[in-house]
Design a protein around this motif. Sequence first.
Motif, PDB file in Angstrom:
ATOM      1  N   ALA A   1      34.208 -56.087  68.438  1.00 42.74           N
ATOM      2  CA  ALA A   1      33.904 -55.820  67.149  1.00 42.74           C
ATOM      3  C   ALA A   1      33.036 -56.746  66.548  1.00 42.74           C
ATOM      4  O   ALA A   1      32.198 -56.777  65.851  1.00 42.74           O
ATOM      5  N   ALA A   2      33.631 -58.035  66.860  1.00 45.48           N
ATOM      6  CA  ALA A   2      33.080 -59.369  66.258  1.00 45.48           C
ATOM      7  C   ALA A   2      31.532 -59.252  66.451  1.00 45.48           C
ATOM      8  O   ALA A   2      30.641 -59.581  65.819  1.00 45.48           O
ATOM      9  N   ARG A   3      31.191 -59.126  67.953  1.00 48.49           N
ATOM     10  CA  ARG A   3      29.878 -59.109  68.111  1.00 48.49           C
ATOM     11  C   ARG A   3      28.876 -58.042  67.555  1.00 48.49           C
ATOM     12  O   ARG A   3      27.814 -58.334  67.182  1.00 48.49           O
ATOM     13  N   ILE A   4      29.532 -56.870  67.315  1.00 52.98           N
ATOM     14  CA  ILE A   4      28.781 -55.925  66.666  1.00 52.98           C
ATOM     15  C   ILE A   4      28.550 -56.140  65.187  1.00 52.98           C
ATOM     16  O   ILE A   4      27.272 -56.216  64.939  1.00 52.98           O
ATOM     17  N   PHE A   5      29.628 -56.660  64.514  1.00 50.26           N
ATOM     18  CA  PHE A   5      29.293 -57.152  63.152  1.00 50.26           C
ATOM     19  C   PHE A   5      28.440 -58.331  62.964  1.00 50.26           C
ATOM     20  O   PHE A   5      27.858 -58.610  61.810  1.00 50.26           O
ATOM     21  N   ARG A   6      28.796 -59.298  63.923  1.00 53.58           N
ATOM     22  CA  ARG A   6      27.810 -60.476  63.857  1.00 53.58           C
ATOM     23  C   ARG A   6      26.288 -59.948  63.797  1.00 53.58           C
ATOM     24  O   ARG A   6      25.499 -60.747  63.231  1.00 53.58           O
ATOM     25  N   ALA A   7      26.064 -59.044  64.602  1.00 56.82           N
ATOM     26  CA  ALA A   7      24.814 -58.499  64.742  1.00 56.82           C
ATOM     27  C   ALA A   7      24.077 -58.057  63.641  1.00 56.82           C
ATOM     28  O   ALA A   7      22.806 -58.376  62.793  1.00 56.82           O
ATOM     29  N   VAL A   8      24.874 -57.154  62.915  1.00 51.53           N
ATOM     30  CA  VAL A   8      24.708 -56.607  61.578  1.00 51.53           C
ATOM     31  C   VAL A   8      24.544 -57.583  60.563  1.00 51.53           C
ATOM     32  O   VAL A   8      23.586 -57.538  59.846  1.00 51.53           O
ATOM     33  N   ALA A   9      25.527 -58.788  60.315  1.00 52.82           N
ATOM     34  CA  ALA A   9      25.529 -59.738  59.517  1.00 52.82           C
ATOM     35  C   ALA A   9      24.236 -60.428  59.650  1.00 52.82           C
ATOM     36  O   ALA A   9      23.727 -60.952  58.655  1.00 52.82           O
ATOM     37  N   ASP A  10      23.805 -60.775  60.781  1.00 55.24           N
ATOM     38  CA  ASP A  10      22.443 -61.725  61.250  1.00 55.24           C
ATOM     39  C   ASP A  10      21.373 -60.882  60.628  1.00 55.24           C
ATOM     40  O   ASP A  10      20.222 -61.416  60.157  1.00 55.24           O
ATOM     41  N   ALA A  11      21.203 -59.645  60.532  1.00 52.40           N
ATOM     42  CA  ALA A  11      20.203 -58.825  60.065  1.00 52.40           C
ATOM     43  C   ALA A  11      20.385 -58.752  58.499  1.00 52.40           C
ATOM     44  O   ALA A  11      19.702 -58.053  57.690  1.00 52.40           O
ATOM     45  N   GLU A  12      21.328 -59.478  57.585  1.00 50.60           N
ATOM     46  CA  GLU A  12      21.527 -59.282  56.317  1.00 50.60           C
ATOM     47  C   GLU A  12      21.771 -58.200  55.819  1.00 50.60           C
ATOM     48  O   GLU A  12      21.249 -57.883  54.711  1.00 50.60           O
ATOM     49  N   ILE A  13      22.586 -57.219  56.396  1.00 50.28           N
ATOM     50  CA  ILE A  13      23.016 -56.037  55.899  1.00 50.28           C
ATOM     51  C   ILE A  13      24.374 -56.064  55.365  1.00 50.28           C
ATOM     52  O   ILE A  13      25.239 -56.725  55.994  1.00 50.28           O
ATOM     53  N   ASN A  14      24.400 -55.647  54.125  1.00 45.00           N
ATOM     54  CA  ASN A  14      25.706 -55.431  53.471  1.00 45.00           C
ATOM     55  C   ASN A  14      26.546 -54.256  53.822  1.00 45.00           C
ATOM     56  O   ASN A  14      26.098 -53.318  53.515  1.00 45.00           O
ATOM     57  N   ILE A  15      27.598 -54.491  54.553  1.00 47.18           N
ATOM     58  CA  ILE A  15      28.415 -53.303  55.093  1.00 47.18           C
ATOM     59  C   ILE A  15      29.475 -53.038  53.989  1.00 47.18           C
ATOM     60  O   ILE A  15      29.923 -54.029  53.392  1.00 47.18           O
ATOM     61  N   ASP A  16      29.921 -51.882  54.027  1.00 44.80           N
ATOM     62  CA  ASP A  16      30.982 -51.609  53.078  1.00 44.80           C
ATOM     63  C   ASP A  16      32.238 -51.261  53.641  1.00 44.80           C
ATOM     64  O   ASP A  16      33.025 -51.928  54.242  1.00 44.80           O
ATOM     65  N   MET A  17      32.466 -49.706  54.006  1.00 43.66           N
ATOM     66  CA  MET A  17      33.500 -49.371  54.816  1.00 43.66           C
ATOM     67  C   MET A  17      33.585 -49.799  56.193  1.00 43.66           C
ATOM     68  O   MET A  17      32.351 -49.438  56.822  1.00 43.66           O
ATOM     69  N   VAL A  18      34.547 -50.074  56.832  1.00 44.29           N
ATOM     70  CA  VAL A  18      34.646 -50.281  58.292  1.00 44.29           C
ATOM     71  C   VAL A  18      35.928 -49.425  58.737  1.00 44.29           C
ATOM     72  O   VAL A  18      36.680 -49.521  58.427  1.00 44.29           O
ATOM     73  N   VAL A  19      35.317 -48.408  59.748  1.00 45.34           N
ATOM     74  CA  VAL A  19      36.889 -47.706  60.264  1.00 45.34           C
ATOM     75  C   VAL A  19      36.716 -47.784  61.861  1.00 45.34           C
ATOM     76  O   VAL A  19      35.764 -47.685  62.520  1.00 45.34           O
ATOM     77  N   GLN A  20      38.017 -48.255  62.558  1.00 42.21           N
ATOM     78  CA  GLN A  20      38.066 -48.200  63.932  1.00 42.21           C
ATOM     79  C   GLN A  20      39.406 -47.215  64.296  1.00 42.21           C
ATOM     80  O   GLN A  20      40.303 -47.830  63.886  1.00 42.21           O
ATOM     81  N   ASN A  21      39.328 -46.271  65.046  1.00 48.71           N
ATOM     82  CA  ASN A  21      40.278 -45.544  65.580  1.00 48.71           C
ATOM     83  C   ASN A  21      40.820 -46.136  66.690  1.00 48.71           C
ATOM     84  O   ASN A  21      40.396 -46.971  67.426  1.00 48.71           O
ATOM     85  N   VAL A  22      42.108 -45.613  66.877  1.00 51.76           N
ATOM     86  CA  VAL A  22      42.877 -45.866  68.234  1.00 51.76           C
ATOM     87  C   VAL A  22      41.894 -45.729  69.467  1.00 51.76           C
ATOM     88  O   VAL A  22      41.279 -44.441  69.400  1.00 51.76           O
ATOM     89  N   SER A  23      41.703 -46.375  70.446  1.00 51.80           N
ATOM     90  CA  SER A  23      40.905 -45.761  71.620  1.00 51.80           C
ATOM     91  C   SER A  23      41.510 -44.837  72.514  1.00 51.80           C
ATOM     92  O   SER A  23      42.656 -44.577  72.422  1.00 51.80           O
ATOM     93  N   ALA A  24      40.636 -43.870  73.024  1.00 58.57           N
ATOM     94  CA  ALA A  24      41.238 -42.778  74.011  1.00 58.57           C
ATOM     95  C   ALA A  24      41.628 -43.489  75.112  1.00 58.57           C
ATOM     96  O   ALA A  24      41.081 -44.318  75.748  1.00 58.57           O
ATOM     97  N   ALA A  25      43.356 -43.215  75.422  1.00 55.95           N
ATOM     98  CA  ALA A  25      43.883 -44.014  76.609  1.00 55.95           C
ATOM     99  C   ALA A  25      42.944 -43.680  78.011  1.00 55.95           C
ATOM    100  O   ALA A  25      43.059 -44.664  78.942  1.00 55.95           O
ATOM    101  N   SER A  26      42.545 -42.476  77.978  1.00 57.88           N
ATOM    102  CA  SER A  26      41.810 -41.818  79.313  1.00 57.88           C
ATOM    103  C   SER A  26      40.605 -42.894  79.589  1.00 57.88           C
ATOM    104  O   SER A  26      40.270 -43.036  80.797  1.00 57.88           O
ATOM    105  N   THR A  27      39.995 -43.155  78.631  1.00 56.52           N
ATOM    106  CA  THR A  27      38.472 -43.818  78.898  1.00 56.52           C
ATOM    107  C   THR A  27      38.523 -45.420  78.553  1.00 56.52           C
ATOM    108  O   THR A  27      37.651 -46.392  79.036  1.00 56.52           O
TER     109      THR A  27
END
Lengths: 428, 428
Positions: free
Chosen positions: B285-311
Amino acid sequence: MGLVVQKYGGSSVADAEGIKRVARRIVDTKKAGHEVVVVVSAMGDTTDELIDLAEQVSPFPAGRELDMLLTSGERISMALLAMAIKTLGHEAQSFTGSQAGVITDSVHNKARIIDVTPGRIRAALDHGNIAIVAGFQGVSQDSKDITTLGRGGSDTTAVALAAALEAEVCEIYTDVDGVFTADPRVVKKARKIDWIAFDDMLELASSGSKVLLARCVEYARRYDMPIHVRSSFSGLTGTWVSNKQLTKPEGGESDMEQAIISGVAHDTSEAKVTVVGVPDKPGEAARIFRAVADAEINIDMVVQNVSAASTGLTDISFTAPKNEGRKAIEALERVQEGIGFESLRYDDQIGKISLVGAGMRSHPGVTATFFEALSASGVNIELISTSEIRISVVTRAEDVTAAVQAVHSAFGLDSENDEAVVYGGTGR
Amino acid sequence: MGLVVQKYGGSSVADAEGIKRVARRIVDTKKAGHEVVVVVSAMGDTTDELIDLAEQVSPFPAGRELDMLLTSGERISMALLAMAIKTLGHEAQSFTGSQAGVITDSVHNKARIIDVTPGRIRAALDHGNIAIVAGFQGVSQDSKDITTLGRGGSDTTAVALAAALEAEVCEIYTDVDGVFTADPRVVKKARKIDWIAFDDMLELASSGSKVLLARCVEYARRYDMPIHVRSSFSGLTGTWVSNKQLTKPEGGESDMEQAIISGVAHDTSEAKVTVVGVPDKPGEAARIFRAVADAEINIDMVVQNVSAASTGLTDISFTAPKNEGRKAIEALERVQEGIGFESLRYDDQIGKISLVGAGMRSHPGVTATFFEALSASGVNIELISTSEIRISVVTRAEDVTAAVQAVHSAFGLDSENDEAVVYGGTGR
């Protein structure tokens, strides 16, 4: 390749296309190896539109606030010009009058420059940048308030910066090809002047030529800063104004010869005020003109003839801008009783024609030819005033066109005749 | 009677009539015995027109020059306003951001205020003058260049000056009567809020309420400067934003009770980006939002759900302004291989509905009522995010109006119902 200061007027930057055209010209100058400082006026009619807005909110807009308002005009044009230059791949920075170090007195709406400290401009140039400066504006030394320089202010900004930065030349770009021997709208055969001395240009400017204002020429003369007046549209060589002739006459040899007559100027913006029946004793004229000066009226020609021996009374006439005529009459009515003159006459249907040229007074033939030309075209003369290098007459307003054309022809200034009239042996 | 800072937006000073109306209101405040500092925006659409001009001369206008250009807009309105006040017989002086001591960093077009040194404003007030200050602009501490503060800049100027001058209140005049429990264009029964706490106002502003921007509310909260949002047309009492309730509830007793729910905000200016199939291990998640921040994009809501145990894979969604959506996708595509997520989904047909109120989390019934209201009106929920005083959901864009109306009614905010819904015992 030295430093060049270029000034572009409102008609040269009237719209986005104009701004882009001016940007290309600036970049060409930079590419030729010059350091370039550009002084720019407000776009097209911006200043008039802002004055109109001011009058909508206030019948007598306060001077300080009017200056704050009007200076937004150059801020717009200079920022756009800097952007347009950057788009062409060159670095440009815009500066307000205050940032450029144009220090003035505190007289809002017609401030005078008292110092120029262009440290930020010099720094921008040292970094290889083109500097764009707002014309017409400065900052007051005492109150640090924004000021404007009044009519012709942008030309004066350009000359003042050129002097402070020790520029090679101050180029004034306009919508005509240069200074002409007469107004081309009146005299079809008027010729572009290649070179004219500061003194002659000053007289032309004071006599109604609108290309350069006297104030800017005075500044240039004081600092010996050559001015090159030229068109922002044609790109042709225009008119050089300087102490000594810097350019070769077009198509001729550089023999330092010059035609004695520089040109014919006319002016129909003035009115004539005559103070009738003034007691002919010392101090009366002084009291009259003190009253006029206290009303802050700029007078131009002043004529007093000898008094009639029988009455001991004389008449004093002067000309002043029409829009100050009412103020002049009111100022004089207030002192009429104290001075004891008989009456006032006011006439705004007059015109002034002036012939300007070096060494005129030492060549009596000039004056004679001038009056003969007017006479032959049936123009009656109402007032006469002369200086070392100028003769001016006041006539009826409707006679001005004929008078200018007649004088222009009589002195061989018409363009199909390359021989300028020569008096004495100094000309060719 | 203390010092009042008033801020008037562009719609309040759109023409000469508007300027005169605002001048009368300012003079009334002065006559009531207050010291008055006025912050003013550019007239009507001036700023947009200037941006249009800039785009005509340059595809990517330089930031420094764009600031120089745009700041001419306030210069016009403030000078006209000062003139109009003088015409009413009161003394007024206008000041640029620089003259007013608004010191910023050097980030052109979105500078941040780092100091306010209003010495000249204080001096003008001490002389009995009304001070008019250009909103939205300042001068950079390092380069002394003109800067602009970006969106909502004039409100921030007003609050910053009010704080520096220790004003009694900062009045923000606008074209609506105050802050409402929902956008009155969407919810006809929306009620004007008499008082709202800084924290709640911040959440409303961040959630789409356009009356005040979050930035200005943050500044006011930091300096505990009460804001009074009111109409420049009606003259009615508007909405007070402060730490503690300063005014009596209209028609009620000052019992310090308050409805727990402040209002419902909505926002359809955002898009949703979903990063599909992200490996569920620390740091992704940190790498994803670092990439977005470096592009100077203001993000608002962030949502991550639990991962599927199978995958062992999870999906991460966030919302960001639609006009930055393309940039966000491009930034993420560049890091896709490195991070190893499966794909990207982009959806700009979404809307966000937020319910804001104090103590929400400690009253579980709020969340239940909120979801029941949405369900009853057939609105499907795509994302959920909550804070201490806010619940936000993302829905289809076309469901937003129905959702806002349903929630507004469910919480008793509709204007014919004076009883706000109360959870627990803290409200009435």
